[in-house]
Design a protein around this motif. Sequence first.
Motif, PDB file in Angstrom:
ATOM      1  N   THR A  57       0.870  -1.172   0.000  1.00 18.36           N
ATOM      2  CA  THR A  57       0.000   0.000   0.000  1.00 18.36           C
ATOM      3  C   THR A  57       0.897   1.208   0.000  1.00 18.36           C
ATOM      4  O   THR A  57       1.803   1.328   0.834  1.00 18.36           O
ATOM      5  CB  THR A  57      -0.904   0.027   1.248  1.00 18.36           C
ATOM      6  N   ILE A  58       0.674   2.126  -0.932  1.00 17.01           N
ATOM      7  CA  ILE A  58       1.501   3.333  -1.017  1.00 17.01           C
ATOM      8  C   ILE A  58       0.683   4.528  -0.552  1.00 17.01           C
ATOM      9  O   ILE A  58      -0.409   4.781  -1.047  1.00 17.01           O
ATOM     10  CB  ILE A  58       1.989   3.562  -2.460  1.00 17.01           C
ATOM     11  N   ASN A  59       1.207   5.227   0.429  1.00 12.20           N
ATOM     12  CA  ASN A  59       0.607   6.446   0.922  1.00 12.20           C
ATOM     13  C   ASN A  59       1.501   7.598   0.448  1.00 12.20           C
ATOM     14  O   ASN A  59       2.497   7.909   1.065  1.00 12.20           O
ATOM     15  CB  ASN A  59       0.510   6.449   2.459  1.00 12.20           C
ATOM     16  N   ALA A  60       1.136   8.199  -0.664  1.00 12.57           N
ATOM     17  CA  ALA A  60       1.969   9.247  -1.261  1.00 12.57           C
ATOM     18  C   ALA A  60       1.823  10.550  -0.501  1.00 12.57           C
ATOM     19  O   ALA A  60       0.736  10.941  -0.109  1.00 12.57           O
ATOM     20  CB  ALA A  60       1.597   9.440  -2.717  1.00 12.57           C
ATOM     21  N   LYS A  61       2.945  11.206  -0.305  1.00  8.66           N
ATOM     22  CA  LYS A  61       2.972  12.522   0.322  1.00  8.66           C
ATOM     23  C   LYS A  61       3.573  13.498  -0.667  1.00  8.66           C
ATOM     24  O   LYS A  61       4.428  13.124  -1.467  1.00  8.66           O
ATOM     25  CB  LYS A  61       3.834  12.515   1.588  1.00  8.66           C
TER      26      LYS A  61
END
Length: 64
Positions: A57-61
């Motif tokens: 799961t990628i949580n982009a900032k």
Amino acid sequence: MTPPAPDRRDHLSTALRLAAHGRIGQHDWRNKQGEKRSMLVLEVVEIDASVRFTTVTINAKGPA
């Protein structure tokens, strides 16, 4: 050999599958007995845990 970067040392462990990005080079030479020798060298620019056999799961900032 350069030790792992401090921010990665806590995330890497023995037998962990890794992905490395860099350059491969080959060095050729002759030893004292005149035999041809060669060595492959991987100059690693980036290294991280491989995600090939796992769910990610990628949580982009945005930029800091």
